[in-house]
Design a protein around this motif. Sequence first.
Motif, PDB file in Angstrom:
ATOM      1  N   TYR A  57      91.393 107.623  58.082  1.00 15.14           N
ATOM      2  CA  TYR A  57      90.023 107.821  58.539  1.00 15.14           C
ATOM      3  C   TYR A  57      89.584 106.646  59.389  1.00 15.14           C
ATOM      4  N   ASP A  58      88.777 106.946  60.367  1.00 12.71           N
ATOM      5  CA  ASP A  58      88.187 105.938  61.230  1.00 12.71           C
ATOM      6  C   ASP A  58      86.710 106.293  61.365  1.00 12.71           C
ATOM      7  N   SER A  59      85.834 105.326  61.200  1.00 14.17           N
ATOM      8  CA  SER A  59      84.396 105.562  61.272  1.00 14.17           C
ATOM      9  C   SER A  59      83.902 105.392  62.712  1.00 14.17           C
ATOM     10  N   HIS A  60      83.028 106.294  63.160  1.00 15.48           N
ATOM     11  CA  HIS A  60      82.445 106.244  64.498  1.00 15.48           C
ATOM     12  C   HIS A  60      80.947 106.499  64.403  1.00 15.48           C
ATOM     13  N   LYS A  61      80.201 105.967  65.363  1.00 13.27           N
ATOM     14  CA  LYS A  61      78.789 106.320  65.512  1.00 13.27           C
ATOM     15  C   LYS A  61      78.593 106.688  66.971  1.00 13.27           C
ATOM     16  N   ASN A  62      78.118 107.900  67.181  1.00 18.85           N
ATOM     17  CA  ASN A  62      77.885 108.373  68.533  1.00 18.85           C
ATOM     18  C   ASN A  62      76.452 108.864  68.664  1.00 18.85           C
ATOM     19  N   TYR A  63      76.004 109.012  69.909  1.00 16.62           N
ATOM     20  CA  TYR A  63      74.597 109.241  70.191  1.00 16.62           C
ATOM     21  C   TYR A  63      74.372 110.483  71.054  1.00 16.62           C
ATOM     22  N   PHE A  64      73.156 110.990  70.989  1.00 12.45           N
ATOM     23  CA  PHE A  64      72.722 112.099  71.835  1.00 12.45           C
ATOM     24  C   PHE A  64      71.200 112.107  71.850  1.00 12.45           C
ATOM     25  N   TYR A  65      70.643 112.809  72.812  1.00 13.21           N
ATOM     26  CA  TYR A  65      69.194 112.965  72.916  1.00 13.21           C
ATOM     27  C   TYR A  65      68.815 114.416  72.641  1.00 13.21           C
ATOM     28  N   THR A  76      66.425 120.663  75.337  1.00 13.35           N
ATOM     29  CA  THR A  76      67.676 120.315  75.996  1.00 13.35           C
ATOM     30  C   THR A  76      68.355 119.227  75.175  1.00 13.35           C
ATOM     31  N   LEU A  77      69.671 119.257  75.162  1.00  9.62           N
ATOM     32  CA  LEU A  77      70.444 118.165  74.575  1.00  9.62           C
ATOM     33  C   LEU A  77      70.996 117.342  75.723  1.00  9.62           C
ATOM     34  N   LYS A  78      70.964 116.033  75.579  1.00  8.79           N
ATOM     35  CA  LYS A  78      71.485 115.178  76.630  1.00  8.79           C
ATOM     36  C   LYS A  78      72.490 114.193  76.067  1.00  8.79           C
ATOM     37  N   GLU A  79      73.539 113.989  76.859  1.00  6.63           N
ATOM     38  CA  GLU A  79      74.570 113.023  76.510  1.00  6.63           C
ATOM     39  C   GLU A  79      74.108 111.617  76.871  1.00  6.63           C
ATOM     40  N   THR A  80      74.492 110.665  76.091  1.00 10.65           N
ATOM     41  CA  THR A  80      74.273 109.270  76.449  1.00 10.65           C
ATOM     42  C   THR A  80      75.399 108.847  77.388  1.00 10.65           C
ATOM     43  N   HIS A  81      75.204 107.721  78.083  1.00 14.56           N
ATOM     44  CA  HIS A  81      76.225 107.243  79.015  1.00 14.56           C
ATOM     45  C   HIS A  81      77.423 106.642  78.287  1.00 14.56           C
ATOM     46  N   ILE A  82      77.168 106.014  77.168  1.00 13.70           N
ATOM     47  CA  ILE A  82      78.265 105.468  76.368  1.00 13.70           C
ATOM     48  C   ILE A  82      78.107 105.975  74.933  1.00 13.70           C
ATOM     49  N   GLU A  83      79.194 106.066  74.232  1.00  6.93           N
ATOM     50  CA  GLU A  83      79.222 106.511  72.837  1.00  6.93           C
ATOM     51  C   GLU A  83      78.516 107.855  72.650  1.00  6.93           C
ATOM     52  N   LEU A  85      78.022 111.694  71.662  1.00  6.82           N
ATOM     53  CA  LEU A  85      78.542 112.613  70.654  1.00  6.82           C
ATOM     54  C   LEU A  85      79.374 113.727  71.301  1.00  6.82           C
ATOM     55  N   PHE A  86      79.100 114.003  72.569  1.00  9.46           N
ATOM     56  CA  PHE A  86      79.799 115.085  73.268  1.00  9.46           C
ATOM     57  C   PHE A  86      80.976 114.609  74.115  1.00  9.46           C
ATOM     58  N   ALA A  87      81.175 113.299  74.221  1.00  6.81           N
ATOM     59  CA  ALA A  87      82.228 112.752  75.075  1.00  6.81           C
ATOM     60  C   ALA A  87      83.611 113.153  74.573  1.00  6.81           C
ATOM     61  N   VAL A  88      84.542 113.152  75.458  1.00  6.08           N
ATOM     62  CA  VAL A  88      85.960 113.469  75.223  1.00  6.08           C
ATOM     63  C   VAL A  88      86.168 114.764  74.436  1.00  6.08           C
ATOM     64  N   LYS A  89      85.251 115.696  74.578  1.00  6.30           N
ATOM     65  CA  LYS A  89      85.403 116.991  73.926  1.00  6.30           C
ATOM     66  C   LYS A  89      85.504 118.068  74.999  1.00  6.30           C
ATOM     67  N   ASN A  90      86.354 119.054  74.723  1.00  4.61           N
ATOM     68  CA  ASN A  90      86.446 120.167  75.657  1.00  4.61           C
ATOM     69  C   ASN A  90      85.239 121.087  75.468  1.00  4.61           C
ATOM     70  N   THR A  97      79.985 121.346  68.472  1.00  5.54           N
ATOM     71  CA  THR A  97      79.131 120.207  68.138  1.00  5.54           C
ATOM     72  C   THR A  97      77.660 120.595  68.265  1.00  5.54           C
ATOM     73  N   LYS A  98      77.326 121.331  69.305  1.00  2.13           N
ATOM     74  CA  LYS A  98      75.950 121.802  69.490  1.00  2.13           C
ATOM     75  C   LYS A  98      75.553 122.718  68.329  1.00  2.13           C
TER      76      LYS A  98
END
Length: 167
Positions: A57-65, A76-83, A85-90, A97-98
């Motif tokens: 297991y690896d712990s992560h914290k990711n963000y969204f608006y 609307t859901l918005k991605e943050t520029h870094i970290e 929650l939707f990054a690196v996902k197809n 995730t939504k």
Amino acid sequence: MKILDAKIINTAHGLETYLDLIENSEIKEIHLPTTNNPSYEIQFGIKYFLLKNEKYYDSHKNYFYICMSSDFSSTTLKETHIESLFAVKNKEERETTKKLLGEWFIKTHTYKESINKLINKIKTENHCTEVDNQNKAEKIKFLKKLLELTAEDLEDASIERHVELHI
């Protein structure tokens, strides 16, 4: 003994495990509508555990608006520029995730408690000017609207890239 509510998403990078624990969620910032950005916005951080290759297991914290129009009629859901929650996902993983946010996260004790804590904090802040008091009332109104979100509101929401405005 307390039974935890949890959800798991299977992604190309491993199994993302989300737990309904207050320490796994944070409200990082809140924005009121302006002439440059006519939406209410709130940034959430969610901590989860990623099981990679079924070995560790690896712990992560990711963000969204979560963003709402000024009349609260659209979300609307918005991605943050870094970290993000939707990054690196197809595309399928992003939709899953939504769906997690709509069917699970906004219904969790953690989501409700973090918003109610922020409402109480804002209510107890001392404000000196009329503008400060208006902003305080607007933030509380927005936060209460967030407590009314439904799964459909988020499932119907588009996912966009957050644009940071520098004034």
